[in-house]
Design a protein around this motif. Structure first.
Motif, short mmCIF file in Angstrom:
data_model
loop_
_atom_site.label_atom_id
_atom_site.label_comp_id
_atom_site.label_asym_id
_atom_site.label_seq_id
_atom_site.Cartn_x
_atom_site.Cartn_y
_atom_site.Cartn_z
N THR A 1 0.86 -1.17 0.00
CA THR A 1 0.00 0.00 0.00
C THR A 1 0.90 1.22 0.00
OG1 THR A 1 -1.55 -1.22 1.36
CG2 THR A 1 -1.90 1.14 1.20
N PHE A 2 0.77 2.07 -0.98
CA PHE A 2 1.61 3.25 -1.00
C PHE A 2 0.96 4.35 -1.83
CE2 PHE A 2 3.29 2.86 -5.30
CZ PHE A 2 3.06 1.53 -5.58
N GLY A 3 1.52 5.53 -1.75
CA GLY A 3 0.97 6.67 -2.49
C GLY A 3 2.02 7.32 -3.35
N ALA A 4 1.57 8.24 -4.18
CA ALA A 4 2.49 9.04 -4.99
C ALA A 4 1.79 10.36 -5.29
CB ALA A 4 2.85 8.32 -6.28
N ASP A 5 2.59 11.41 -5.36
CA ASP A 5 2.04 12.72 -5.68
C ASP A 5 2.18 12.94 -7.19
OD1 ASP A 5 1.31 15.29 -5.94
OD2 ASP A 5 2.71 16.13 -4.49
N ILE A 6 1.09 12.76 -7.93
CA ILE A 6 1.13 12.85 -9.38
C ILE A 6 0.18 13.98 -9.81
CG2 ILE A 6 0.83 11.60 -11.55
CD1 ILE A 6 2.92 10.25 -9.88
N LEU B 1 -4.31 11.40 12.81
CA LEU B 1 -4.58 11.66 11.39
C LEU B 1 -6.08 11.78 11.12
CD1 LEU B 1 -2.03 9.07 10.05
CD2 LEU B 1 -1.84 11.51 9.73
N TYR C 1 8.26 5.33 -10.33
CA TYR C 1 7.51 6.16 -11.29
C TYR C 1 8.56 6.98 -12.02
CZ TYR C 1 3.10 5.60 -8.61
OH TYR C 1 2.00 5.11 -7.98
N THR D 1 -2.17 3.44 -4.16
CA THR D 1 -2.07 2.18 -4.91
C THR D 1 -2.10 1.01 -3.94
OG1 THR D 1 -0.72 3.33 -6.53
CG2 THR D 1 -0.69 0.95 -6.61
N HIS E 1 9.39 3.89 -4.41
CA HIS E 1 8.83 3.32 -3.18
C HIS E 1 9.46 1.96 -2.92
CE1 HIS E 1 5.93 1.72 -0.34
NE2 HIS E 1 5.78 0.69 -1.13
N MET F 1 2.52 10.96 5.08
CA MET F 1 3.49 11.40 4.08
C MET F 1 2.85 12.24 2.98
SD MET F 1 6.49 10.72 4.77
CE MET F 1 7.28 9.93 6.13
N PHE F 2 1.53 12.13 2.80
CA PHE F 2 0.89 12.91 1.74
C PHE F 2 -0.17 13.86 2.29
CE2 PHE F 2 2.67 9.29 -0.41
CZ PHE F 2 3.28 9.89 -1.50
N GLU G 1 1.35 5.48 7.26
CA GLU G 1 2.47 6.12 6.60
C GLU G 1 2.00 6.90 5.38
OE1 GLU G 1 5.59 3.46 5.34
OE2 GLU G 1 6.43 5.06 4.12
N LYS H 1 12.15 10.17 -0.22
CA LYS H 1 12.17 11.56 -0.67
C LYS H 1 13.52 11.90 -1.32
CE LYS H 1 10.53 15.81 -0.83
NZ LYS H 1 9.38 16.11 -1.70
N ALA I 1 0.91 0.62 6.88
CA ALA I 1 1.16 1.27 5.59
C ALA I 1 0.20 2.44 5.36
CB ALA I 1 1.04 0.25 4.47
N LEU J 1 6.42 13.64 1.31
CA LEU J 1 6.51 13.10 -0.05
C LEU J 1 5.70 13.88 -1.06
CD1 LEU J 1 6.67 9.28 0.60
CD2 LEU J 1 8.47 10.80 -0.13
N GLN K 1 -2.08 9.71 -5.47
CA GLN K 1 -2.49 8.46 -6.09
C GLN K 1 -2.22 7.34 -5.10
OE1 GLN K 1 -0.23 6.89 -9.55
NE2 GLN K 1 -1.84 7.90 -10.68
N GLN L 1 8.08 -4.28 7.71
CA GLN L 1 6.99 -3.42 8.19
C GLN L 1 5.72 -4.25 8.35
OE1 GLN L 1 4.90 -0.42 5.76
NE2 GLN L 1 5.88 1.06 7.07
N TYR L 2 5.55 -5.22 7.44
CA TYR L 2 4.37 -6.07 7.52
C TYR L 2 4.53 -7.10 8.62
CZ TYR L 2 2.97 -3.53 3.47
OH TYR L 2 2.61 -2.49 2.65
N CYS M 1 -0.89 8.29 4.80
CA CYS M 1 -1.62 9.50 5.16
C CYS M 1 -0.69 10.59 5.70
CB CYS M 1 -2.70 9.17 6.18
SG CYS M 1 -4.05 8.29 5.43
N ARG N 1 -6.04 1.17 -7.95
CA ARG N 1 -5.53 2.53 -7.83
C ARG N 1 -6.68 3.51 -7.74
NH1 ARG N 1 -0.70 3.78 -11.45
NH2 ARG N 1 0.29 3.00 -9.56
N GLU O 1 14.12 11.00 -4.94
CA GLU O 1 13.58 11.84 -6.02
C GLU O 1 14.59 12.88 -6.50
OE1 GLU O 1 9.92 13.39 -4.48
OE2 GLU O 1 9.13 11.40 -4.09
N LEU P 1 10.45 10.03 -10.53
CA LEU P 1 9.43 10.93 -9.98
C LEU P 1 9.08 10.50 -8.56
CD1 LEU P 1 7.61 13.27 -11.02
CD2 LEU P 1 5.90 11.55 -11.55
N ARG P 2 9.07 9.20 -8.36
CA ARG P 2 8.80 8.65 -7.03
C ARG P 2 9.39 7.25 -7.00
NH1 ARG P 2 7.56 7.07 -2.39
NH2 ARG P 2 5.52 6.42 -1.61
#
Lengths: 156, 434
Positions: free
Chosen positions: A60-65, B45, B383, A72, B394, A116-117, A112, B118, A109, A140, A70, B400-401, A114, A87, B121, B391-392
């Motif tokens: 589970t992860f994100g990206a700033d696009i 959060l 990416y 995923t 990961h 980080m973005f 993290e 980070k 995950a 991020l 985004q 972690q799991y 939430c 996605r 990138e 661009l990214r």
């Protein structure tokens, strides 16, 4: 190279759960990709896919696009040996609905993702920051730049 | 003079000094008391920044109930770590205890967060390897390999056969070294001092070989997009041959010394049991999954590099306890020896690096490199936007799991077993925090 999944299997599972506006395509590198238009439907869609035989949520992860986050989710069926990537897009500061009811592997995950973005999290048993302290920016995101130690000293 | 003296003797507290220093900046200095007062509401959060209603401390999804047939005491919280040696890194666990019994646990991570994703990138593809080595610092080859696989898939680079075989060879050597760094200390956690020293002998042998080929003992930066950076040397082949001559006998010796020991068996059998369902639900991979009865190995089921050319068995156990994980890994080392022997026997001739431009520009797109690391499934998701930097990037950290599972395995155990239980998941906090 990811192994592709049968589209009709996914479509049937998603339709039965009432998940509309899900586009299923074959990505050249990622294999089968499901894009959800409505990010609020993510927990329903993942629950449907779990019932369809995808036992594990691997990643589970994100990206700033392009100014959007985004999110995923990579799912796997060990018995069929296939993967599917789900996605969805969220605006900055939007609320991510937790999928931990169906897949407990997202427990850390999602936290993290939430923090980080800069998203907020609902439906999670422990919606707390994971890696950084309170007040740290969402690192991020593209708008948060890297600063050297010298730049930090100059500013302070 | 006297006036000045009295002025000087009224000391500023360090907090005041800090506040003066940061008066012009946006940094806010708070005291420990103020921080503690605000802690319960800090870092949430949720949309309104407050904790959700009805949650308990520690906040975990699994909590065992008081047993009415047993004597119970007032529950208290115990903070274990982040400097506790048995957490194998910087893990802080908050345990809720009823006497000696753990009722619930919550893991806190982030002490080793360096922002690797980070930083990635701002690095070119050729520079990413040395950064990603620092993620999982015990098995750098595998993180580099996952990164190289993702980059090569996007840039459509053809990797020479010799490089593919060298990646397998060095990966397996790194896997053995990593396994020994876990099996030895797990013996130590359960009270066996000697086995730690015996197993460090084997780890040192493998590290010597890695040093001979890659020039480094830990942060290798050996696998690059397009191949590997150095060929294997005749001295390295000799070192491998010399060690392999005694390697399997040494595994038998470890089996006799540690695994046959009744004390070790009592400390590990039936303790820290991960059921098959939990292993699947919590995203376990690698040896945790295999020790819980799931027959899954990415090297066999999704062959990458040259793994489809090798013969090896996937070792599984059904018990899911600490002992099963230990046996599983010892058997994996034996299989790694098999793969290394096949590697040396059939290593193809040719280039070990593809012809690439000095600055690699990767076409826009996305790719994911997945490898079976020593700790489980290790994936790097890239990416690319067509430039020389991602661009990214990961990293999917297997431990972690595993940390999710640790929180659910600890409740119900005794405090003394928590140490060996936590150790048995082989956390590497470099990759959990990244």
């Amino acid at each position: 190279m990811m192994i592709r999944t049968d589209h009709t299997l996914l479509q049937t599972a998603l339709d039965a759960a009432g998940v509309s506006a899900a586009e299923i395509t074959d990505h050249p590198q990622l294999g089968t990709l499901v894009v959800l238009a409505d990010s609020g439907m993510t927990p329903t869609a993942l629950a449907a896919l779990k019932a369809a035989g995808f036992e594990q949520l691997i990643d589970t992860f994100g990206a700033d696009i392009d100014g959007q986050v985004q999110a995923t989710y990579r799912l796997r069926s060990l018995s069929l040996n296939v993967d599917v990537t789900l996605r969805t897009q969220l605006d900055y500061g939007a609320t991510l609905r937790s999928v931990t009811d169906s897949y407990a592997s997202a427990l850390l995950a999602e936290r993290e993702l939430c923090e980080m973005f800069g998203l907020t999290l609902t439906g999670h048993p422990n919606p707390k920051r994971l890696l950084t302290i309170d007040g740290a920016p969402p690192f991020l995101r593209k708008e948060v730049g890297l600063r050297t130690k010298e730049e930090l000293w100059q500013n302070s | 003079m006297a006036e000045q003296l009295t002025q000087d003797t009224t000391p500023d507290t360090s907090l005041d000094i800090l506040r003066d220093l940061t008066a012009d900046s946006t940094v806010e200095v708070v005291s420990a008391e103020e921080l503690a007062a605000g802690y319960e509401n800090a870092g949430w959060l949720t949309p309104d920044g407050t904790p959700p209603a009805g949650i308990t401390v520690p906040r975990n999804i699994r909590r065992i109930a008081d047993d009415p047939h047993q004597l119970t005491t007032d529950h208290y919280l115990l903070n274990m770590g982040p400097q506790h040696p048995s957490t194998h890194g910087v893990l802080r666990v908050v345990l809720e205890l009823d006497g000696e019994r753990i009722m619930s646990s919550e893991a806190h991570v982030g002490q080793l967060h360096r922002g690797i994703e980070k930083l990635a990138e701002t690095r070119r593809y050729g520079q990413l390897g040395s950064l990603f080595d620092r993620a999982d610092y015990v098995s750098g080859i595998h993180t580099e390999l996952a990164l190289a696989l993702a980059t090569e898939e996007l840039a459509e680079i053809e990797v020479p056969a010799r490089a593919q075989w060298l990646r397998v060879l060095m990966g397996e050597i790194n896997r053995c070294a990593s396994h020994y760094l876990w099996m030895g200390p797990t013996g130590l956690d359960s009270g066996a001092m000697g086995i730690f020293l015996f197993m460090m002998y084997d780890r040192e042998k493998w590290l010597d070989i890695l040093e001979e080929v890659t020039g480094q003992r830990m942060m290798f930066n050996y696998v690059r997009p397009g191949g590997v950076i150095a060929d294997i040397t005749p001295r390295a082949v000799q070192l491998i041959d010399e060690y392999l001559a005694e390697a399997d006998a040494r595994l038998d010796e470890h089996w006799d010394n540690l695994y046959e020991s009744e004390i070790f068996q009592q400390r590990t059998q039936g303790i820290g049991v991960v059921t098959k369902q939990d292993a699947l639900d919590f995203g376990a991979s690698g040896f945790i999954l295999r020790a819980s009865g799931v027959d899954w190995d990415l090297r066999r089921d999704r062959p990458y590099s040259a793994y489809d050319r090798f013969e090896f068995d996937v070792m599984t156990r059904d018990e899911g306890d600490i002992y099963a994980r230990m046996v599983c890994r010892l058997d994996e080392v034996r299989q790694s020896h098999r793969i290394i022997r096949q590697c040396l026997a059939g290593l193809p001739e040719g280039d070990y690096m593809a012809k690439l431009p000095k600055v690699l520009r990767v076409p826009a797109g996305e790719a994911c490199g997945i490898v079976e690391g020593p700790r489980g499934e290790l994936a790097v998701h890239i990416y690319a936007d067509g430039s020389d930097k991602p661009l990214r990037a990961h990293i999917r950290p297997p431990t972690q799991y595993a940390l999710n599972i640790a929180d659910t395995v600890l409740p119900g155990q005794l405090l003394a077993d928590a140490i060996v239980s936590l150790g048995s998941f082989d956390f590497c906090f470099g990759e959990v925090d990244r």
